[in-house]
Write a protein that holds these residues in place. Structure first.
Motif, short mmCIF file in Angstrom:
data_model
loop_
_atom_site.label_atom_id
_atom_site.label_comp_id
_atom_site.label_asym_id
_atom_site.label_seq_id
_atom_site.Cartn_x
_atom_site.Cartn_y
_atom_site.Cartn_z
N LEU A 1 0.82 -1.20 0.00
CA LEU A 1 0.00 0.00 0.00
C LEU A 1 0.86 1.26 0.00
O LEU A 1 0.58 2.22 -0.72
CB LEU A 1 -0.92 -0.01 1.22
N ARG A 2 1.91 1.25 0.80
CA ARG A 2 2.77 2.43 0.89
C ARG A 2 3.46 2.71 -0.43
O ARG A 2 3.50 3.86 -0.90
CB ARG A 2 3.82 2.23 1.99
N ILE A 3 4.01 1.67 -1.06
CA ILE A 3 4.75 1.88 -2.30
C ILE A 3 3.82 2.28 -3.43
O ILE A 3 4.14 3.17 -4.23
CB ILE A 3 5.59 0.63 -2.62
N ALA A 4 2.65 1.65 -3.52
CA ALA A 4 1.68 2.06 -4.54
C ALA A 4 1.29 3.52 -4.34
O ALA A 4 1.17 4.28 -5.32
CB ALA A 4 0.45 1.16 -4.48
N SER A 5 1.09 3.92 -3.10
CA SER A 5 0.73 5.31 -2.82
C SER A 5 1.82 6.27 -3.27
O SER A 5 1.54 7.31 -3.89
CB SER A 5 0.48 5.50 -1.31
N GLU A 6 3.07 5.94 -2.96
CA GLU A 6 4.17 6.83 -3.33
C GLU A 6 4.29 6.96 -4.84
O GLU A 6 4.51 8.06 -5.36
CB GLU A 6 5.48 6.33 -2.73
#
Length: 447
Positions: A340-345
């Motif tokens: 989730l964090r990497i997709a968001s970034e």
């Protein structure tokens, strides 16, 4: 008992409490309506924001065309209602097949691929009516160091890698794929894309994830005296050249890629890793690559993480590893949060590109609420399910009809589908799909 069986949460409150205990960002939104909204994607309209991500079935016919079992899988996905169906890895040349029954697109098989497209669209229309037209993307691949065209390893490698070479016992003098052959492989991708267009697919994916050939070029820091290794502009060259060539050859079709935003292999042997802290993720280069892909005309992409043959939990958090597999030290929710964090970034850094996120299957019935929160916050555009869709092809129709996933149909993250693929057996969900339940005992042997 599975290593993380105690973390199969009985309520959303318990899930979120565990996330707080671990200090993880797991957003949650009870109103799931955003997932059923129509969405614009590269000038096309998706019926909803739900995607089937590519999962190999290893069930092609004798010449590499989709078999009846293959077509059944995609008819079920289409009837299940997903707005985007990302058709599994299809080899562009014989030495790049990951197993003897991987799909292979050629002049002699293009007719059977057209039949797959026709039956998939017909299944969607029969169940949903003419207004519901899922986007069909075909993933094109060369398996590189994971090639097994006759069933035994025939690695084609871009650089030597002390973390991956031992998987096949490669000696230090194992030859690298020369630049001239990489150019030939690029041309094979372009030819296959043209055939995919003839078969009726809306677009193609130049597969750039999970350590396969194009993906490995992105991490080829130590490939010397090569147009496809060393500095960043060389390492991204093969992917960008292929994308641009496909767009020129098939201007009416979409071109995208499934990209490992980070390999999670220590620098300098993995993409998206920090040169100053080799085991840490650094998204500077992945963000730069996504910006270059946008300039090349890519308007959406699917993100993944890691190299499954090395450490599968990075890409697919699970309760139970494959038989004889290693149990990771981290909680599966940590893997979900990383996705989730990497997709968001990536999404926030490239608002001109729609990101299809992954990592939701481990969440089971709570996946849609986490996905809805991600979409509503602009942290991803579409949410995707790979093994989750294999287990539960009707997930989209149940969400539209009942406003939730059926807890009795969701993926159990038992890793048996991955185990079947590693054994080069036909892949399906041995837990949920009656067609594959006869394979359950064999798949569990040694578990």
């Amino acid at each position: 008992m599975a290593p993380h069986a105690r973390f199969r949460f009985r309520s959303a409150e318990a899930l979120l409490a565990e996330a707080r205990r671990l200090g993880l960002d797991i957003p949650y939104k009870e109103d799931l309506s955003v997932l059923s909204e129509k969405a614009g994607l590269a000038g096309r309209e998706l019926p909803n924001r739900l995607a089937v991500l590519p999962m190999e079935g290893a069930d092609a016919d004798s010449v590499g065309g989709p078999s009846e079992r293959t077509r059944r899988r995609y008819r079920r996905y289409a009837a299940g209602g997903a707005g985007l169906i990302w058709v599994e890895a299809t080899a562009v040349r014989p030495d790049g097949r990951s197993n003897p029954r991987q799909l292979y697109l050629t002049e002699s098989t293009v007719g059977s691929f057209a039949k797959l497209v026709d039956e998939t669209r017909a299944a969607a229309q029969k169940e949903w009516g003419g207004a519901h037209r899922p986007l069909l993307i075909l993933q094109l691949t060369h398996s590189g160091r994971f090639s097994k065209p006759e069933g035994t390893p025939r690695p084609r490698i871009i650089q030597h890698n002390p973390h991956l070479d031992p998987l096949h016992g490669l000696p230090p003098d194992h030859p690298l794929v020369p630049d001239g052959e990489l150019e030939s492989i690029r041309d094979d991708f372009v030819e296959a894309a043209d055939l995919a267009s003839s078969a009726g697919f809306d677009g193609v994916d130049i597969k750039a994830c999970h350590g396969y050939l194009v993906s490995e070029t992105l991490a080829a820091h130590d490939r010397e005296d090569s147009r496809y290794g060393g500095p960043f502009e060389n390492r991204v060259r093969l992917l960008l050249e292929t994308v641009r060539s496909v767009r020129e050859e098939t201007p009416g079709r979409l071109v995208t890629c499934r990209l490992s935003a980070t390999d999670l292999v220590p620098f300098p042997f993995g993409f998206g890793m920090d040169p100053d802290a080799p085991n840490a993720v650094d998204l500077a280069e992945p963000k730069a690559l996504v910006a270059q892909l946008a300039k090349a005309g890519v308007r959406f992409l699917a993100l993944s993480l890691g190299i499954p043959a090395w450490k599968p939990h990075y890409g697919r958090p699970f309760d139970r590893p494959v038989p004889e597999g290693r149990v990771p030290d981290e909680h599966p929710l940590e893997g979900v949060a990383r996705h989730l964090r990497i997709a968001s970034e990536i999404q926030l850094a490239a608002p001109q590109i729609a990101v299809i996120g992954a990592g939701y299957s481990w969440l089971r019935a709570y996946g849609p609420a986490v996905g809805a929160a991600m979409v509503a916050a602009g942290r991803t555009a579409v949410i995707g399910f790979g093994r989750g869709a294999l287990a539960y092809p009707d997930f989209a129709v149940d969400l539209a009809r009942d406003g939730r996933f059926d807890p009795k149909q969701v993926c159990t993250t038992c890793s048996l589908c991955s185990h079947l693929l590693r054994r080069q057996e036909r892949v399906g969900c041995v837990v949920r799909d009656p067609l594959y339940k006869s394979a359950a005992a064999a798949a569990r042997k040694g578990a």
